[in-house]
Design an enzyme around this catalytic site. Sequence first.
Site, short mmCIF file in Angstrom:
data_model
loop_
_atom_site.label_atom_id
_atom_site.label_comp_id
_atom_site.label_asym_id
_atom_site.label_seq_id
_atom_site.Cartn_x
_atom_site.Cartn_y
_atom_site.Cartn_z
N ASP A 50 -142.10 18.92 -47.73
CA ASP A 50 -142.69 17.57 -47.77
C ASP A 50 -142.02 16.59 -48.73
OD1 ASP A 50 -144.49 18.86 -46.15
OD2 ASP A 50 -146.21 18.65 -47.46
N GLU B 149 -146.25 17.58 -39.43
CA GLU B 149 -147.58 17.10 -39.13
C GLU B 149 -147.57 15.56 -39.12
OE1 GLU B 149 -151.60 18.77 -40.95
OE2 GLU B 149 -150.54 17.47 -42.35
N GLU C 233 -146.21 9.45 -42.13
CA GLU C 233 -145.71 9.48 -43.50
C GLU C 233 -144.19 9.59 -43.52
OE1 GLU C 233 -148.75 11.05 -46.71
OE2 GLU C 233 -148.63 12.49 -45.06
#
Length: 644
Positions: free
Chosen positions: A363, A445, A449
């Site tokens: 991430d 996911e 973002e």
Amino acid sequence: MFAHPLAMHARPGGLELSYPNRSQIVGATGLEKYEYPYTPDLTLGVAGLNSPDTKTDDFGDWTTTALWSDGAQTLRATFGHGLPFVYATKSGGDAQVTFVATPTVWANYGNVLGVSVNGRHYGIFAPSGAGWAVNNTVATSTLAGKDYYSVAVLPDASTTTLNDFKTYAYNFVTGSQVGWTYSPASATLTTTFNVSTVAKEGSAAGTLMALYRHQWMNSSSVNSGYTYVSPRGEMKVVRGSNSFSMTQKFQGVLPYLPDNGAANTLNKTQLAAYVNEANTSATLNPTGDSYWVGKGLGKLAELVPLAAQVGNTATQNAFLDAIQRVLQDWLDGSGSNLFYYNSTWGTLIGYPQGYGSEEELNDHHFHWGYFIKAAALLQQYRPTWASGATPQGRTWGASINDLIMDAANWTTTTSQFPRLRNFDPYAGHSWAAGHSGFAAGNNQESSSEDMNFSSALINWGSVTGNTAVRDLGIFLYTNETAAIEQYWFNQSGGVFPAGFNKPAVGMVWGDGGAYSTWFSAEKEAIQGINLLPIQAGSLYLGRNPAYLKTNYDFLGREPNTWKDIFWSAYAMYDAAGALTKFGSGAYTLKTARRKRTPTSSCTASMPWDRWTPASRPTCPTMRSSRKAPPAPTPPITPLPAPSP
């Protein structure tokens, strides 16, 4: 590894291959996943090979050469996105192809076999003058004293196709590189995909490359009728070339949504009250790990222009002061909040870390995007900030550039960070799991973002005059817009298989897509995680307004949570209707928060989150660790300036 059209699994005896061309729907009702499961067909290797591991021997932007060695035999195999071929070189034994069942051999030209196994079709290509000996489930060849052969998955079982593929079977791919050019005058992005090849024999030029849906929809390069099935929809083939290109319009990214002046019906009195309401100690002092502090910076960056629009200079400066203080606290290399360069993995890690950003390198683009967004906003209002000196004698701007380089190094000359770490240029989107050690491949996911990261790069590059960073952001943003519309939202109806009756997936996996999240089984979370954070760079969501209504209506009710996220998206379909849903101001706005800790519903939500096909954890834990940050060792030293 889901490279598409092929998928592969490293085994001690070589590279196991599959062509996942049959879909199935799995999972609990309401939380289904569609997948094209990995079912092996054959293993290409070397007779006697029993390697203890498989190593990366070479790599390009979307291709890899893997190495097997047991001390007596070696195998090198090159494969990658879009390649129907695997190219093998060997030493120490005969070439060997082992099938999972006795194959049907429908063509045998001595050095070339056409075979079918599991209802799928392959070409097996040895050098001229060689032959294959087929004994039940094993085919072997001395390769006539040579060291190379190739295997290709075929679109059909015709000798015409086999002979055509033979033309390119000996043009071994040796590397791959993506390039992009942005023309501001025409707002056009051109993305070019190049592979390098070496001819082992013959005089043919080029190779065969299968394009994903988002690629061929934006390319005129497809020149054959060959197609493949994939979890991303139909793939179409470019034949006889070493490159193809995509051309896309870039529709722009704003730093924030502006006040429309005389045409504006905005109630500035109400907005001023909201700005004052947001001016709290909690807002001005975001805390937590690198993700949550980043989210707090993102919120502050949204508030600054709103304070400016209502003329509240004092509050605007309070927000700017908070952004500057928090950024500098994290970028100064000291204290409990810091970024540490880990030379073993060539990465920056923010401490306190969160959600596996340290031990799994998960991430990074999600976390850093908020920091970069806030830095761009700060630089816009305080143009001298980026050139200010850090305690290590660098500049704050150089430190922000390091965050960009960590997640998306755009250069080919910098060894400090890998190239385009999170972004997969051929797939058209990023991957979030740093290890990708799942039987279902890798996953991402929150595509939104990822877009927050891309739009932050566009803004940062623009306000600092760094056109390389700006154009990198445009490349990421434009390609992922196309990928999101197809692979997360299925907007043209060509990706999700029959029976998967969802308007979106919460997660894209290598082998398919899941209507679920890592943290919740609620519809609001599954759909909303690909909407937040709402910001000026979110306007790509409005390219297909009717889809936003479909997405919203699938909730079947007004949202229970993240109401403001859904209303903001709905406004791109029906602005007046969204304002009516919001009402007169009685609703208290909430910061869009992601709680990414697995919940009690995760067993039903994610039964496919598995390490191996035979072993499925009952609950995903890969992205939920909250370890306290260790003291970095060796001591932190300033990063050298990346190569331009």
